[in-house]
Design an enzyme around this catalytic site. Structure first.
Site, PDB file in Angstrom:
ATOM      1  N   ILE A   9      14.223   9.290   2.226  1.00 52.07           N
ATOM      2  CA  ILE A   9      15.532   9.284   2.198  1.00 52.07           C
ATOM      3  C   ILE A   9      16.351   9.082   3.782  1.00 52.07           C
ATOM      4  O   ILE A   9      17.419   8.615   4.093  1.00 52.07           O
ATOM      5  CB  ILE A   9      16.215  10.714   1.845  1.00 52.07           C
ATOM      6  CG1 ILE A   9      17.684  10.562   1.322  1.00 52.07           C
ATOM      7  CG2 ILE A   9      15.875  11.743   2.376  1.00 52.07           C
ATOM      8  CD1 ILE A   9      18.403  11.611   0.702  1.00 52.07           C
ATOM      9  N   GLN A  12      15.581   3.662   7.065  1.00 49.46           N
ATOM     10  CA  GLN A  12      16.563   2.802   7.181  1.00 49.46           C
ATOM     11  C   GLN A  12      17.206   2.631   5.709  1.00 49.46           C
ATOM     12  O   GLN A  12      18.382   2.638   5.523  1.00 49.46           O
ATOM     13  CB  GLN A  12      15.958   1.340   7.572  1.00 49.46           C
ATOM     14  CG  GLN A  12      17.123   0.281   7.351  1.00 49.46           C
ATOM     15  CD  GLN A  12      16.408  -1.184   7.577  1.00 49.46           C
ATOM     16  OE1 GLN A  12      16.967  -1.834   8.575  1.00 49.46           O
ATOM     17  NE2 GLN A  12      15.744  -1.621   6.723  1.00 49.46           N
ATOM     18  N   ASP A  58       5.675  15.648   1.273  1.00 48.40           N
ATOM     19  CA  ASP A  58       4.921  14.343   1.795  1.00 48.40           C
ATOM     20  C   ASP A  58       4.334  13.797   0.490  1.00 48.40           C
ATOM     21  O   ASP A  58       3.975  14.525  -0.742  1.00 48.40           O
ATOM     22  CB  ASP A  58       3.877  14.871   2.512  1.00 48.40           C
ATOM     23  CG  ASP A  58       3.210  13.773   3.343  1.00 48.40           C
ATOM     24  OD1 ASP A  58       3.381  13.784   4.617  1.00 48.40           O
ATOM     25  OD2 ASP A  58       2.762  12.832   2.646  1.00 48.40           O
ATOM     26  N   LEU A  59       4.299  12.573   0.422  1.00 49.78           N
ATOM     27  CA  LEU A  59       3.728  11.651  -0.667  1.00 49.78           C
ATOM     28  C   LEU A  59       2.492  11.983  -1.027  1.00 49.78           C
ATOM     29  O   LEU A  59       1.855  11.791  -2.215  1.00 49.78           O
ATOM     30  CB  LEU A  59       3.930  10.200  -0.566  1.00 49.78           C
ATOM     31  CG  LEU A  59       5.263   9.441  -0.797  1.00 49.78           C
ATOM     32  CD1 LEU A  59       5.096   7.972  -1.243  1.00 49.78           C
ATOM     33  CD2 LEU A  59       6.251  10.172  -1.969  1.00 49.78           C
ATOM     34  N   ALA A  82       7.309   5.452   2.625  1.00 51.35           N
ATOM     35  CA  ALA A  82       5.992   4.528   2.970  1.00 51.35           C
ATOM     36  C   ALA A  82       5.658   4.551   4.691  1.00 51.35           C
ATOM     37  O   ALA A  82       6.619   4.790   5.334  1.00 51.35           O
ATOM     38  CB  ALA A  82       6.236   3.132   2.558  1.00 51.35           C
ATOM     39  N   SER A 125       7.446  -4.965  -2.114  1.00 55.25           N
ATOM     40  CA  SER A 125       7.430  -5.903  -0.973  1.00 55.25           C
ATOM     41  C   SER A 125       7.019  -7.442  -0.907  1.00 55.25           C
ATOM     42  O   SER A 125       6.112  -7.449  -1.542  1.00 55.25           O
ATOM     43  CB  SER A 125       6.683  -5.102   0.231  1.00 55.25           C
ATOM     44  OG  SER A 125       6.690  -6.151   1.306  1.00 55.25           O
ATOM     45  N   GLU A 127       5.512  -8.806   1.158  1.00 57.88           N
ATOM     46  CA  GLU A 127       4.185  -8.801   1.844  1.00 57.88           C
ATOM     47  C   GLU A 127       3.314  -8.741   1.042  1.00 57.88           C
ATOM     48  O   GLU A 127       2.092  -9.373   1.154  1.00 57.88           O
ATOM     49  CB  GLU A 127       4.210  -7.527   2.747  1.00 57.88           C
ATOM     50  CG  GLU A 127       2.903  -7.684   3.681  1.00 57.88           C
ATOM     51  CD  GLU A 127       2.882  -8.386   5.006  1.00 57.88           C
ATOM     52  OE1 GLU A 127       3.958  -8.792   5.516  1.00 57.88           O
ATOM     53  OE2 GLU A 127       1.677  -8.601   5.313  1.00 57.88           O
ATOM     54  N   TYR A 151      -1.225  -3.028   4.343  1.00 60.62           N
ATOM     55  CA  TYR A 151       0.084  -2.658   3.825  1.00 60.62           C
ATOM     56  C   TYR A 151       0.218  -3.531   2.596  1.00 60.62           C
ATOM     57  O   TYR A 151       0.640  -2.723   1.653  1.00 60.62           O
ATOM     58  CB  TYR A 151       0.986  -2.750   5.010  1.00 60.62           C
ATOM     59  CG  TYR A 151       2.570  -2.975   4.380  1.00 60.62           C
ATOM     60  CD1 TYR A 151       3.197  -1.506   4.284  1.00 60.62           C
ATOM     61  CD2 TYR A 151       3.315  -3.886   3.993  1.00 60.62           C
ATOM     62  CE1 TYR A 151       4.558  -1.623   3.707  1.00 60.62           C
ATOM     63  CE2 TYR A 151       4.716  -3.854   3.419  1.00 60.62           C
ATOM     64  CZ  TYR A 151       5.135  -2.683   3.508  1.00 60.62           C
ATOM     65  OH  TYR A 151       6.553  -2.449   2.793  1.00 60.62           O
ATOM     66  N   LYS A 155       0.795  -1.742  -1.146  1.00 61.27           N
ATOM     67  CA  LYS A 155       1.899  -2.087  -2.116  1.00 61.27           C
ATOM     68  C   LYS A 155       1.594  -2.903  -3.071  1.00 61.27           C
ATOM     69  O   LYS A 155       2.289  -2.560  -4.235  1.00 61.27           O
ATOM     70  CB  LYS A 155       2.965  -2.848  -1.141  1.00 61.27           C
ATOM     71  CG  LYS A 155       3.726  -2.147   0.112  1.00 61.27           C
ATOM     72  CD  LYS A 155       4.620  -1.287  -0.475  1.00 61.27           C
ATOM     73  CE  LYS A 155       5.449  -0.380   0.282  1.00 61.27           C
ATOM     74  NZ  LYS A 155       6.499   0.725  -0.248  1.00 61.27           N
TER      75      LYS A 155
END
Ligand code: NAP
Ligand code: G4F
Length: 320
Positions: A9, A12, A58-59, A82, A125, A127, A151, A155
């Site tokens: 939350i 960005q 925390d995830l 993430a 993403s 990516e 990364y 994802k």
């Protein structure tokens, strides 16, 4: 009143998403990590402090997610948390995988246990496409995914397990496959904010040089405020779907430098110094998204262009 829960939350996207949800009448809560400098960590959401509820978590710690979901009882869950920096994922591949892949699994498993009727957004993403580009130079929902970074791999796992939980357990989980998006709230170690901050420092006479990595990769850059509106539309769509969100226009990092430096009356060629430190062991060379499916399905269009995005960011960083 509908209730939305956001992991990440204070990031960005989390901050813009919270503003849009509050403006649409949602009750909003989110997960925030413990930090030794908590006042800096929440700078993007401090102005919303009395309108939202936050839970420490925390995830990687599944119990922190289940406890928050049990207490808040959301209808919508946005999994935005993430380790989101691609180059740093080469330095911290295991951590990146723990957070982005196993962390996402922890969220979906918690939803399955605690609130299986809630709708879930997974922050996927571009990516994930890695080195794949269709013959027309675009990436879209059907483009093969061949990631080229830890990364991107993490994802892709989260994207895949989201689809698996959707089919296997009937959960409403949608993947937003978002291309690069920036804003005045972008972390300053991402290329747009770094170039703008660096060029402003040169203009103010604080320094004469800006060290950069690869100037020849292309990205499709949009605005976080526009893209977070699409996230809400996606979860309000009748079925769970996987959709691309992008502007459809690609620019090179070199063009980014040229536009930003020109805007400030400077020539990037006089100031940019290439430093190997900012190169990645494997680079994703070209991203350009075809978001026609999402635009039609969600009745969504971006308001910002490449130029107005950069102007918005320059205006913000000029005041710092
Ligand atoms: P961001 O500014 O880096 O925000 C990431 C958020 O995740 C922060 O709030 C961060 O908290 C939190 N977080 C990190 N590790 C965590 C953990 N282990 N447990 C709980 N929270 C954790 O990223 P963003 O630009 O808003 O992006 C949001 C999401 O979209 C991310 O999943 C990103 O990978 C994905 N995405 C971004 C883009 C883009 O171009 N921006 C494009 C496609 C997908 P701290 O402040 O404590 O670190
Ligand atoms: O701004 P970047 O670090 O973003 P990147 O790697 O494209 O990742 C962002 O977008 C993804 C979506 O495609 C998100 F999933 C991810 O979370 C993140 O938000 O780098 C953009 C380009 C790269 O090609 C990089 O090599 O800029 C190039 N670059 C050149 N010099 C640099 C630099 N990037 C950074 N961060 N710093 C440099 O000095």
């Amino acid at each position: 009143m509908k209730k939305a829960f956001i992991t990440g939350i204070n990031g960005q996207d989390g901050s813009y998403l919270t503003e849009h949800l509050l403006n649409s009448g949602y009750e909003v809560a989110g997960l925030v990590r413990r930090s030794s400098v908590s006042e800096n960590q929440t700078y993007r959401i401090n102005h919303l402090e009395d309108k939202i509820k936050t839970y420490y978590g925390d995830l990687i710690d599944k119990s922190s997610i289940t406890n928050a979901l049990k207490d808040f009882k959301p209808n919508l869950i946005f999994n935005l948390a993430a380790q989101s920096h691609v180059r740093l994922s080469f330095d911290m591949p295991a951590f990146t995988t723990q957070v982005n892949a196993i962390g996402a699994l922890n969220v979906f498993d918690s939803v399955k246990e605690i609130c299986p009727d809630a709708r879930v957004y997974q922050a996927s993403s571009s990516e994930m496409f890695g080195s794949s580009v269709d013959d027309d130079n675009f990436q879209r929902e059907t483009t093969p995914m061949t990631p080229v970074s830890p990364y991107g791999c993490s994802k892709l796992y989260a994207y895949s397990i989201a689809r698996n939980f959707r089919k296997a357990y009937g959960l409403f989980i949608s993947n937003g496959i978002l291309f690069n998006h920036e804003s005045p709230r972008r972390g300053t170690n991402f290329v747009t904010a770094k170039v703008i901050k660096g060029a402003l420092n040169i203009k103010k006479g604080y320094t004469d040089k800006l060290e950069m990595g690869n100037l020849d990769s292309y990205r499709d850059w949009g605005h976080s405020s526009d893209y977070t509106k699409a996230m809400i539309k996606l979860l309000n769509y009748e079925n769970p779907e996987d959709i691309v969100i992008s502007t459809g226009k690609a620019y090179s990092v070199r063009e980014l430098c040229e536009v930003v430096f020109n805007e400030l009356g400077l020539d990037y060629k006089d100031h940019i110094v290439i430093n190997e430190r900012f190169f990645r062991p494997q680079e994703l060379s070209y991203l350009q998204g075809d978001s026609s499916k999402g635009r039609k399905m969600l009745n969504w269009e971006p308001e910002f262009t490449f130029k107005t995005l950069l102007s918005d960011m320059i205006k913000h960083f000029e005041k710092e």
